[in-house]
Design a protein around this motif. Structure first.
Motif, PDB file in Angstrom:
ATOM      1  N   LEU A   4       0.737  -1.089  -0.092  1.00 27.27           N
ATOM      2  CA  LEU A   4      -0.171  -0.253  -0.089  1.00 27.27           C
ATOM      3  C   LEU A   4       0.763   1.247  -0.127  1.00 27.27           C
ATOM      4  O   LEU A   4       0.732   2.140  -0.974  1.00 27.27           O
ATOM      5  N   PHE A   5       1.832   1.273   0.952  1.00 29.55           N
ATOM      6  CA  PHE A   5       2.685   2.590   0.829  1.00 29.55           C
ATOM      7  C   PHE A   5       3.547   2.784  -0.385  1.00 29.55           C
ATOM      8  O   PHE A   5       3.558   3.726  -0.880  1.00 29.55           O
ATOM      9  N   GLU A   6       4.011   1.644  -0.915  1.00 31.38           N
ATOM     10  CA  GLU A   6       4.793   1.678  -2.182  1.00 31.38           C
ATOM     11  C   GLU A   6       3.805   2.247  -3.249  1.00 31.38           C
ATOM     12  O   GLU A   6       4.203   3.044  -4.213  1.00 31.38           O
ATOM     13  N   CYS A   7       2.593   1.907  -3.350  1.00 33.72           N
ATOM     14  CA  CYS A   7       1.396   2.141  -4.361  1.00 33.72           C
ATOM     15  C   CYS A   7       1.138   3.597  -4.040  1.00 33.72           C
ATOM     16  O   CYS A   7       1.356   4.231  -5.260  1.00 33.72           O
ATOM     17  N   LEU A   8       0.730   4.166  -3.085  1.00 31.92           N
ATOM     18  CA  LEU A   8       0.623   5.492  -2.917  1.00 31.92           C
ATOM     19  C   LEU A   8       1.745   6.469  -3.221  1.00 31.92           C
ATOM     20  O   LEU A   8       1.547   7.607  -3.583  1.00 31.92           O
ATOM     21  N   GLN A   9       2.865   6.131  -3.108  1.00 31.29           N
ATOM     22  CA  GLN A   9       4.084   6.655  -3.520  1.00 31.29           C
ATOM     23  C   GLN A   9       4.496   6.545  -5.077  1.00 31.29           C
ATOM     24  O   GLN A   9       5.305   7.345  -5.462  1.00 31.29           O
ATOM     25  N   LEU A  10       3.956   6.007  -5.776  1.00 31.67           N
ATOM     26  CA  LEU A  10       4.157   5.977  -7.168  1.00 31.67           C
ATOM     27  C   LEU A  10       3.977   7.293  -7.898  1.00 31.67           C
ATOM     28  O   LEU A  10       2.989   7.936  -7.525  1.00 31.67           O
ATOM     29  N   ARG A  11       4.776   7.688  -8.986  1.00 36.71           N
ATOM     30  CA  ARG A  11       4.668   8.904  -9.647  1.00 36.71           C
ATOM     31  C   ARG A  11       4.578   8.594 -10.779  1.00 36.71           C
ATOM     32  O   ARG A  11       4.964   7.558 -11.446  1.00 36.71           O
ATOM     33  N   VAL A  12       4.065   9.686 -11.856  1.00 39.55           N
ATOM     34  CA  VAL A  12       3.920   9.262 -13.216  1.00 39.55           C
ATOM     35  C   VAL A  12       5.233   8.900 -13.742  1.00 39.55           C
ATOM     36  O   VAL A  12       5.298   7.892 -14.665  1.00 39.55           O
ATOM     37  N   GLY A  13       6.469   9.235 -13.377  1.00 40.25           N
ATOM     38  CA  GLY A  13       7.632   9.044 -14.308  1.00 40.25           C
ATOM     39  C   GLY A  13       8.116   7.588 -13.659  1.00 40.25           C
ATOM     40  O   GLY A  13       9.114   7.044 -14.271  1.00 40.25           O
ATOM     41  N   ASP A  14       7.269   6.801 -12.668  1.00 47.79           N
ATOM     42  CA  ASP A  14       7.910   5.463 -12.405  1.00 47.79           C
ATOM     43  C   ASP A  14       7.472   4.239 -13.399  1.00 47.79           C
ATOM     44  O   ASP A  14       8.061   3.401 -13.310  1.00 47.79           O
ATOM     45  N   PHE A  15       6.579   4.906 -14.384  1.00 43.72           N
ATOM     46  CA  PHE A  15       6.018   3.823 -15.274  1.00 43.72           C
ATOM     47  C   PHE A  15       6.828   3.987 -16.660  1.00 43.72           C
ATOM     48  O   PHE A  15       6.976   5.013 -17.145  1.00 43.72           O
ATOM     49  N   ILE A  40      -3.484  -4.788 -17.995  1.00 42.68           N
ATOM     50  CA  ILE A  40      -4.105  -3.349 -17.463  1.00 42.68           C
ATOM     51  C   ILE A  40      -3.492  -2.142 -18.103  1.00 42.68           C
ATOM     52  O   ILE A  40      -3.678  -0.939 -17.274  1.00 42.68           O
ATOM     53  N   ILE A  41      -2.856  -2.155 -19.184  1.00 40.19           N
ATOM     54  CA  ILE A  41      -2.035  -0.948 -19.590  1.00 40.19           C
ATOM     55  C   ILE A  41      -2.830   0.024 -19.829  1.00 40.19           C
ATOM     56  O   ILE A  41      -2.639   1.204 -19.711  1.00 40.19           O
ATOM     57  N   PHE A  42      -3.913  -0.136 -20.553  1.00 43.79           N
ATOM     58  CA  PHE A  42      -5.022   0.745 -20.891  1.00 43.79           C
ATOM     59  C   PHE A  42      -5.357   1.466 -19.774  1.00 43.79           C
ATOM     60  O   PHE A  42      -5.403   2.696 -19.730  1.00 43.79           O
ATOM     61  N   GLN A  47      -5.410   6.523 -16.136  1.00 40.61           N
ATOM     62  CA  GLN A  47      -4.864   7.194 -15.041  1.00 40.61           C
ATOM     63  C   GLN A  47      -3.982   8.222 -15.172  1.00 40.61           C
ATOM     64  O   GLN A  47      -3.907   9.255 -14.848  1.00 40.61           O
ATOM     65  N   ILE A  48      -2.816   7.779 -16.064  1.00 40.62           N
ATOM     66  CA  ILE A  48      -1.838   8.956 -16.368  1.00 40.62           C
ATOM     67  C   ILE A  48      -2.399  10.071 -17.152  1.00 40.62           C
ATOM     68  O   ILE A  48      -2.073  11.338 -16.761  1.00 40.62           O
ATOM     69  N   VAL A  49      -3.435   9.728 -18.022  1.00 40.64           N
ATOM     70  CA  VAL A  49      -4.032  11.022 -18.718  1.00 40.64           C
ATOM     71  C   VAL A  49      -4.809  11.914 -17.740  1.00 40.64           C
ATOM     72  O   VAL A  49      -4.721  13.149 -17.711  1.00 40.64           O
ATOM     73  N   ARG A  50      -5.719  11.332 -16.721  1.00 39.47           N
ATOM     74  CA  ARG A  50      -6.231  12.006 -15.781  1.00 39.47           C
ATOM     75  C   ARG A  50      -5.422  12.875 -14.864  1.00 39.47           C
ATOM     76  O   ARG A  50      -5.739  13.872 -14.717  1.00 39.47           O
ATOM     77  N   VAL A  51      -4.179  12.320 -14.539  1.00 43.36           N
ATOM     78  CA  VAL A  51      -3.257  12.919 -13.595  1.00 43.36           C
ATOM     79  C   VAL A  51      -2.718  14.186 -14.385  1.00 43.36           C
ATOM     80  O   VAL A  51      -2.519  15.356 -14.135  1.00 43.36           O
ATOM     81  N   PHE A  88       0.701   9.268  -8.986  1.00 45.82           N
ATOM     82  CA  PHE A  88      -0.059   8.530  -9.827  1.00 45.82           C
ATOM     83  C   PHE A  88      -1.345   8.547  -9.305  1.00 45.82           C
ATOM     84  O   PHE A  88      -2.595   8.475  -9.889  1.00 45.82           O
ATOM     85  N   PHE A  89      -1.580   8.685  -7.854  1.00 35.62           N
ATOM     86  CA  PHE A  89      -2.906   8.456  -7.246  1.00 35.62           C
ATOM     87  C   PHE A  89      -2.763   9.687  -6.380  1.00 35.62           C
ATOM     88  O   PHE A  89      -2.489   9.881  -5.308  1.00 35.62           O
ATOM     89  N   PRO A  90      -3.141  10.932  -7.027  1.00 32.87           N
ATOM     90  CA  PRO A  90      -3.142  12.171  -6.235  1.00 32.87           C
ATOM     91  C   PRO A  90      -4.287  12.614  -5.362  1.00 32.87           C
ATOM     92  O   PRO A  90      -5.341  12.092  -5.642  1.00 32.87           O
ATOM     93  N   GLN A  91      -3.959  13.363  -4.263  1.00 40.84           N
ATOM     94  CA  GLN A  91      -5.057  13.515  -3.328  1.00 40.84           C
ATOM     95  C   GLN A  91      -5.757  14.658  -3.997  1.00 40.84           C
ATOM     96  O   GLN A  91      -5.421  15.442  -4.690  1.00 40.84           O
TER      97      GLN A  91
END
Length: 186
Positions: A4-15, A40-42, A47-51, A88-91
C-alpha cells in the motif's frame, strides 16, 4: 508487487511502458522494478492522462507543485511542478503549507485507498477478507504456481531475506521459469 505505501508513493515517471517496467520505491531507499501487467496497460495510461489534466489545471491556477524529498527539491527547484514527479494517485484537495503559504499536492491518503478497496471487494461478492496486503501474497503465490524461481519472487517483492519470501509462498510446490511476467498476464 507493491504494498500500500509503495503504491501510494508511485509517480507518473515511475512507469516505463516501453520496457514494460514499473519502478517501485521501497522501504529504506531500496528501489526495484516489477513488470507492468499488459492486461491493465490501458487503465494505467488512462490514469496517467487524468493526472496530466489535473496537473495542467493546477499549473494554470498557480499551485506550487507536489511534495518531494527535500534533497530532490534542493537540487532541482522546478521538480515539484514537473509532470514526471506528479503522484499517480493524487489527493483531490491541495494542501496548504502554513510555514511557506504554498499550496502543494500530496498523494491519496491510505484510508481513501482502503475505503475504495473495501467497496470494490464488496461489489465482487468475494466471500473473503481482503486487504491491500492480500495482493502481495496473491502475487507471490501466482508467480510460484507459474514456475518462477523463488529468488526472482524475492527480488520482485523487495525482500532482503529469502525467509520472508517463503512465508508468502509456503503452500505452493516449486517449479522454475526464467522469463519475468506479471501474474495478471498468466
Amino acid at each position: 508487487m507493491v504494498c500500500l505505501f509503495e503504491c501510494l508513493q508511485l509517480r507518473v515517471g515511475d512507469f516505463n511502458f516501453d520496457s514494460g517496467k514499473l519502478l517501485v520505491h521501497g522501504k529504506g531507499k531500496k528501489d526495484r522494478t516489477v513488470p507492468i501487467p499488459e492486461s491493465i496497460i490501458f487503465e494505467l495510461k488512462a490514469q496517467i492522462v487524468r493526472v496530466g489534466k489535473l496537473h495542467d489545471r493546477d499549473l494554470a491556477e498557480g499551485y506550487d507543485g507536489v511534495f518531494l524529498d527535500d534533497a530532490i527539491e534542493t537540487k532541482y527547484p522546478k521538480a515539484p511542478k514537473e509532470y514526471i514527479h506528479q503522484w499517480f494517485f493524487p489527493q483531490r484537495p491541495l494542501t496548504l503549507v502554513e510555514e511557506t503559504g504554498q499550496y502543494r499536492r500530496y498523494h491519496l491518503h491510505e484510508s481513501d485507498f482502503q475505503r475504495a478497496l473495501y467497496k470494490a471487494v464488496c461489489a465482487t461478492k468475494i466471500p473473503k477478507r481482503i486487504k491491500s496486503h492480500t495482493f502481495r501474497h496473491s502475487f507471490a503465490t501466482h508467480l510460484l504456481q507459474a514456475g518462477y524461481d523463488i529468488r526472482i519472487i524475492q527480488t520482485l517483492l523487495g525482500h532482503s531475506s529469502l525467509k520472508t519470501t517463503m512465508i508468502y509462498t509456503h503452500c505452493v510446490p516449486v517449479r522454475t521459469v526464467k522469463e519475468q511476467k506479471s501474474p495478471l498476464d498468466l
